[in-house]
Design a protein around this motif. Structure first.
Motif, PDB file in Angstrom:
ATOM      1  N   PHE A 236     -22.044  -2.673 -12.427  1.00  0.00           N
ATOM      2  CA  PHE A 236     -21.796  -1.507 -11.573  1.00  0.00           C
ATOM      3  C   PHE A 236     -22.766  -1.495 -10.390  1.00  0.00           C
ATOM      4  CE2 PHE A 236     -22.619   2.823 -10.267  1.00  0.00           C
ATOM      5  CZ  PHE A 236     -21.331   3.269 -10.033  1.00  0.00           C
ATOM      6  N   ALA A 237     -24.025  -1.834 -10.679  1.00  0.00           N
ATOM      7  CA  ALA A 237     -25.065  -1.776  -9.634  1.00  0.00           C
ATOM      8  C   ALA A 237     -24.768  -2.720  -8.468  1.00  0.00           C
ATOM      9  CB  ALA A 237     -26.427  -2.110 -10.249  1.00  0.00           C
ATOM     10  N   GLN A 238     -24.015  -3.775  -8.715  1.00  0.00           N
ATOM     11  CA  GLN A 238     -23.790  -4.758  -7.644  1.00  0.00           C
ATOM     12  C   GLN A 238     -23.046  -4.147  -6.448  1.00  0.00           C
ATOM     13  OE1 GLN A 238     -25.546  -7.570  -8.086  1.00  0.00           O
ATOM     14  NE2 GLN A 238     -26.026  -6.604 -10.060  1.00  0.00           N
ATOM     15  N   MET A 239     -22.121  -3.247  -6.721  1.00  0.00           N
ATOM     16  CA  MET A 239     -21.391  -2.586  -5.622  1.00  0.00           C
ATOM     17  C   MET A 239     -22.327  -1.692  -4.808  1.00  0.00           C
ATOM     18  SD  MET A 239     -18.528  -2.183  -4.078  1.00  0.00           S
ATOM     19  CE  MET A 239     -17.079  -2.506  -5.093  1.00  0.00           C
ATOM     20  N   VAL A 240     -23.267  -1.066  -5.499  1.00  0.00           N
ATOM     21  CA  VAL A 240     -24.226  -0.187  -4.816  1.00  0.00           C
ATOM     22  C   VAL A 240     -25.154  -1.024  -3.931  1.00  0.00           C
ATOM     23  CG1 VAL A 240     -26.048   1.537  -5.163  1.00  0.00           C
ATOM     24  CG2 VAL A 240     -24.046   1.491  -6.697  1.00  0.00           C
ATOM     25  N   LEU A 241     -25.593  -2.168  -4.437  1.00  0.00           N
ATOM     26  CA  LEU A 241     -26.453  -3.052  -3.629  1.00  0.00           C
ATOM     27  C   LEU A 241     -25.734  -3.454  -2.343  1.00  0.00           C
ATOM     28  CD1 LEU A 241     -27.943  -5.565  -6.269  1.00  0.00           C
ATOM     29  CD2 LEU A 241     -29.020  -3.505  -5.344  1.00  0.00           C
ATOM     30  N   PHE A 242     -24.477  -3.826  -2.474  1.00  0.00           N
ATOM     31  CA  PHE A 242     -23.698  -4.253  -1.301  1.00  0.00           C
ATOM     32  C   PHE A 242     -23.647  -3.147  -0.248  1.00  0.00           C
ATOM     33  CE2 PHE A 242     -19.614  -4.150   0.935  1.00  0.00           C
ATOM     34  CZ  PHE A 242     -19.638  -5.372   1.584  1.00  0.00           C
ATOM     35  N   LEU A 243     -23.409  -1.919  -0.694  1.00  0.00           N
ATOM     36  CA  LEU A 243     -23.304  -0.801   0.254  1.00  0.00           C
ATOM     37  C   LEU A 243     -24.655  -0.426   0.863  1.00  0.00           C
ATOM     38  CD1 LEU A 243     -20.741   1.350  -1.734  1.00  0.00           C
ATOM     39  CD2 LEU A 243     -20.338   0.193   0.457  1.00  0.00           C
ATOM     40  N   ALA A 244     -25.729  -0.706   0.125  1.00  0.00           N
ATOM     41  CA  ALA A 244     -27.076  -0.408   0.647  1.00  0.00           C
ATOM     42  C   ALA A 244     -27.538  -1.472   1.633  1.00  0.00           C
ATOM     43  CB  ALA A 244     -28.062  -0.318  -0.518  1.00  0.00           C
ATOM     44  N   ALA A 245     -27.015  -2.675   1.475  1.00  0.00           N
ATOM     45  CA  ALA A 245     -27.434  -3.807   2.313  1.00  0.00           C
ATOM     46  C   ALA A 245     -26.701  -3.781   3.655  1.00  0.00           C
ATOM     47  CB  ALA A 245     -27.139  -5.120   1.583  1.00  0.00           C
ATOM     48  N   ASP A 246     -27.172  -4.609   4.580  1.00  0.00           N
ATOM     49  CA  ASP A 246     -26.493  -4.728   5.874  1.00  0.00           C
ATOM     50  C   ASP A 246     -25.059  -5.222   5.687  1.00  0.00           C
ATOM     51  OD1 ASP A 246     -28.813  -3.921   7.033  1.00  0.00           O
ATOM     52  OD2 ASP A 246     -29.333  -5.850   7.935  1.00  0.00           O
ATOM     53  N   ASP A 247     -24.820  -5.930   4.585  1.00  0.00           N
ATOM     54  CA  ASP A 247     -23.472  -6.473   4.324  1.00  0.00           C
ATOM     55  C   ASP A 247     -22.398  -5.390   4.267  1.00  0.00           C
ATOM     56  OD1 ASP A 247     -25.738  -8.023   3.106  1.00  0.00           O
ATOM     57  OD2 ASP A 247     -24.148  -9.532   3.058  1.00  0.00           O
ATOM     58  N   GLY A 248     -22.798  -4.162   3.914  1.00  0.00           N
ATOM     59  CA  GLY A 248     -21.823  -3.074   3.818  1.00  0.00           C
ATOM     60  C   GLY A 248     -21.744  -2.231   5.080  1.00  0.00           C
ATOM     61  N   ALA A 249     -22.246  -2.749   6.196  1.00  0.00           N
ATOM     62  CA  ALA A 249     -22.457  -1.932   7.409  1.00  0.00           C
ATOM     63  C   ALA A 249     -21.189  -1.311   7.988  1.00  0.00           C
ATOM     64  CB  ALA A 249     -23.161  -2.766   8.481  1.00  0.00           C
ATOM     65  N   ALA A 250     -20.023  -1.867   7.665  1.00  0.00           N
ATOM     66  CA  ALA A 250     -18.791  -1.305   8.237  1.00  0.00           C
ATOM     67  C   ALA A 250     -18.082  -0.351   7.273  1.00  0.00           C
ATOM     68  CB  ALA A 250     -17.846  -2.441   8.646  1.00  0.00           C
ATOM     69  N   CYS A 251     -18.692  -0.095   6.134  1.00  0.00           N
ATOM     70  CA  CYS A 251     -18.043   0.757   5.119  1.00  0.00           C
ATOM     71  C   CYS A 251     -18.643   2.156   5.137  1.00  0.00           C
ATOM     72  CB  CYS A 251     -18.244   0.165   3.721  1.00  0.00           C
ATOM     73  SG  CYS A 251     -17.617  -1.512   3.530  1.00  0.00           S
ATOM     74  N   THR A 252     -17.811   3.145   5.358  1.00  0.00           N
ATOM     75  CA  THR A 252     -18.262   4.536   5.180  1.00  0.00           C
ATOM     76  C   THR A 252     -17.073   5.423   4.842  1.00  0.00           C
ATOM     77  OG1 THR A 252     -19.784   6.213   6.035  1.00  0.00           O
ATOM     78  CG2 THR A 252     -18.112   5.399   7.585  1.00  0.00           C
ATOM     79  N   ALA A 253     -17.393   6.571   4.236  1.00  0.00           N
ATOM     80  CA  ALA A 253     -16.390   7.587   3.867  1.00  0.00           C
ATOM     81  C   ALA A 253     -15.403   7.090   2.808  1.00  0.00           C
ATOM     82  CB  ALA A 253     -15.623   8.064   5.103  1.00  0.00           C
ATOM     83  N   GLN A 254     -15.829   6.115   2.015  1.00  0.00           N
ATOM     84  CA  GLN A 254     -14.897   5.500   1.058  1.00  0.00           C
ATOM     85  C   GLN A 254     -15.281   5.780  -0.388  1.00  0.00           C
ATOM     86  OE1 GLN A 254     -12.097   4.077   2.262  1.00  0.00           O
ATOM     87  NE2 GLN A 254     -12.977   4.810   4.185  1.00  0.00           N
ATOM     88  N   GLU A 255     -14.293   5.539  -1.265  1.00  0.00           N
ATOM     89  CA  GLU A 255     -14.528   5.558  -2.707  1.00  0.00           C
ATOM     90  C   GLU A 255     -14.296   4.153  -3.242  1.00  0.00           C
ATOM     91  OE1 GLU A 255     -11.749   8.164  -1.939  1.00  0.00           O
ATOM     92  OE2 GLU A 255     -13.486   9.249  -1.174  1.00  0.00           O
ATOM     93  N   PHE A 256     -15.283   3.614  -3.937  1.00  0.00           N
ATOM     94  CA  PHE A 256     -15.170   2.288  -4.535  1.00  0.00           C
ATOM     95  C   PHE A 256     -15.238   2.432  -6.056  1.00  0.00           C
ATOM     96  CE2 PHE A 256     -16.965   1.807  -0.321  1.00  0.00           C
ATOM     97  CZ  PHE A 256     -16.217   0.767   0.216  1.00  0.00           C
ATOM     98  N   LEU A 257     -14.168   2.033  -6.715  1.00  0.00           N
ATOM     99  CA  LEU A 257     -14.123   2.126  -8.182  1.00  0.00           C
ATOM    100  C   LEU A 257     -14.627   0.838  -8.799  1.00  0.00           C
ATOM    101  CD1 LEU A 257     -10.731   3.886  -8.252  1.00  0.00           C
ATOM    102  CD2 LEU A 257     -12.494   4.535  -9.871  1.00  0.00           C
ATOM    103  N   VAL A 258     -15.520   0.977  -9.773  1.00  0.00           N
ATOM    104  CA  VAL A 258     -15.964  -0.177 -10.573  1.00  0.00           C
ATOM    105  C   VAL A 258     -15.583   0.178 -12.003  1.00  0.00           C
ATOM    106  CG1 VAL A 258     -17.909  -1.664 -11.212  1.00  0.00           C
ATOM    107  CG2 VAL A 258     -17.861  -0.578  -8.948  1.00  0.00           C
ATOM    108  N   ASP A 259     -14.335  -0.056 -12.345  1.00  0.00           N
ATOM    109  CA  ASP A 259     -13.801   0.473 -13.612  1.00  0.00           C
ATOM    110  C   ASP A 259     -12.940  -0.535 -14.374  1.00  0.00           C
ATOM    111  OD1 ASP A 259     -11.505   0.374 -12.084  1.00  0.00           O
ATOM    112  OD2 ASP A 259     -10.825   2.387 -12.634  1.00  0.00           O
ATOM    113  N   GLY A 260     -13.057  -1.798 -14.001  1.00  0.00           N
ATOM    114  CA  GLY A 260     -12.266  -2.799 -14.719  1.00  0.00           C
ATOM    115  C   GLY A 260     -10.773  -2.668 -14.484  1.00  0.00           C
ATOM    116  N   GLY A 261     -10.407  -1.969 -13.415  1.00  0.00           N
ATOM    117  CA  GLY A 261      -8.980  -1.804 -13.126  1.00  0.00           C
ATOM    118  C   GLY A 261      -8.320  -0.798 -14.045  1.00  0.00           C
ATOM    119  N   ARG A 262      -9.032   0.306 -14.304  1.00  0.00           N
ATOM    120  CA  ARG A 262      -8.533   1.295 -15.265  1.00  0.00           C
ATOM    121  C   ARG A 262      -7.620   2.335 -14.632  1.00  0.00           C
ATOM    122  NH1 ARG A 262     -12.376   5.533 -18.354  1.00  0.00           N
ATOM    123  NH2 ARG A 262     -10.905   6.319 -19.878  1.00  0.00           N
ATOM    124  N   ARG A 263      -7.961   2.718 -13.412  1.00  0.00           N
ATOM    125  CA  ARG A 263      -7.216   3.823 -12.796  1.00  0.00           C
ATOM    126  C   ARG A 263      -5.894   3.359 -12.193  1.00  0.00           C
ATOM    127  NH1 ARG A 263      -7.128   6.202  -7.547  1.00  0.00           N
ATOM    128  NH2 ARG A 263      -5.975   8.121  -7.793  1.00  0.00           N
TER     129      ARG A 263
END
Ligand SMILES: NC(=O)c1ccc[n+]([C@@H]2O[C@H](COP(=O)([O-])OP(=O)(O)OC[C@H]3O[C@@H](n4cnc5c(N)ncnc54)[C@H](O)[C@@H]3O)[C@@H](O)[C@H]2O)c1
Length: 263
Positions: A236-263
């Motif tokens: 789960f933490a890996q998605m948070v790292l990506f958004l905190a890093a410069d790599d996520g610089a174009a992502c905002t106002a979004q919802e990212f699910l880390v749920d194994g494809g449950r929803r």
């Protein structure tokens, strides 16, 4: 049932150069997903402060970071007490410099029925699961606006999307997390500050396994998921790292699910 908090399928996880030296404030870092977040940011070389109410568990988190690139700093705070939260943010800012990444994570998924909810318990559920998210943002964002950069990551829950009705005060509060994200992403976006929500499905933390796990419950979750195994805090933490890093610089106002494809 004790679990290895480091448990996750073997993987060659990313290192983010932009996270080295980045200042990060995490709520609820003493246990569960929050502990994994503290560990993963420390391993990346980020300068981490975390706030929690559980002192012993917080010391376990610090111990689990031994050997990481940096050692996290703990602030004992009951996040229901907004003045105490504001003081902790001020102290962390003084100690490590302006906060560049905020992860709003602390929450409590205690079970209850709709009949049991009194006005006082309603306030308690919102104060525990939603109110401090807004006030943590309000406390860190002036520094981010001055720096014209920052990443705020709000940890939500897919429980309300799944119509899980065994904790209405929690699920309703969690639906508000996305309201905070979308509203404030618009406010702060022009000034270089991003706001996103990352939502766990069912993540196998110690508390989940000790308090709520049952063979039937897990079978039901895995039947809903496309990936037929447990999801671990480290993953789960890996998605948070990506958004905190410069790599996520174009992502905002979004919802990212880390749920194994449950929803
Ligand atoms: N684990 C899951 O399956 C799951 C599912 C959906 C959403 N989530 C979300 O993920 C986040 C982390 O959940 P978790 O499973 O790691 O929970 P957890 O109970 O294992 O950890 C939560 C941490 O927050 C802290 N905390 C709670 N209330 C606090 C308060 N008033 N003041 C200070 N600290 C407080 C706790 O002490 C604990 O360290 C939460 O936002 C939760 O809603 C988790």
């Amino acid at each position: 049932m004790a679990i290895d908090p480091h448990a996750a399928p073997a993987g060659n996880y990313a290192s983010y150069p932009s996270l080295a030296g980045r200042t990060v404030f995490i709520t609820g870092g003493a246990d569960g997903v929050g502990r994994a977040l503290v560990e993963e940011f420390a391993a990346q070389g980020a300068v981490v402060s975390f706030a929690d109410i559980q002192v012993d568990k917080a010391h376990e988190t610090i111990a689990s970071c031994e050997g990481a690139a940096t050692t996290p700093t703990f602030y004992e705070v009951d996040l229901v007490d907004i003045a105490a939260l504001q003081e902790a943010v001020a102290a962390a800012t003084k100690a490590m410099g302006s906060i560049e990444v905020l992860v709003n994570n602390a929450a409590s998924d205690d079970r209850h029925t709709w009949e049991e909810v009194t006005p006082e318990y309603w306030d308690d559920r919102l104060n525990t699961n939603l109110r401090h998210y807004f006030f943590a943002i309000q406390a860190v964002v002036p520094g981010m606006l001055a720096a014209e950069t920052g990443s705020i990551i709000n940890i939500g829950s897919s429980s309300y999307m799944m119509q899980e009705d065994f904790f209405p005060g929690y699920a309703i509060a969690k639906s508000g997390v996305e309201g905070i994200t979308r509203t404030l992403a618009r406010t702060f976006g022009p000034h270089g500050v991003r706001v996103n929500t990352v939502l766990p499905g069912w993540v196998a933390t110690e508390r989940q396994l000790e308090k709520w796990w049952s063979p039937e419950g897990e079978a039901g979750t895995l039947s809903d998921q496309a990936i037929k195994r447990r999801i671990y805090p480290k993953e789960f933490a890996q998605m948070v790292l990506f958004l905190a890093a410069d790599d996520g610089a174009a992502c905002t106002a979004q919802e990212f699910l880390v749920d194994g494809g449950r929803r």
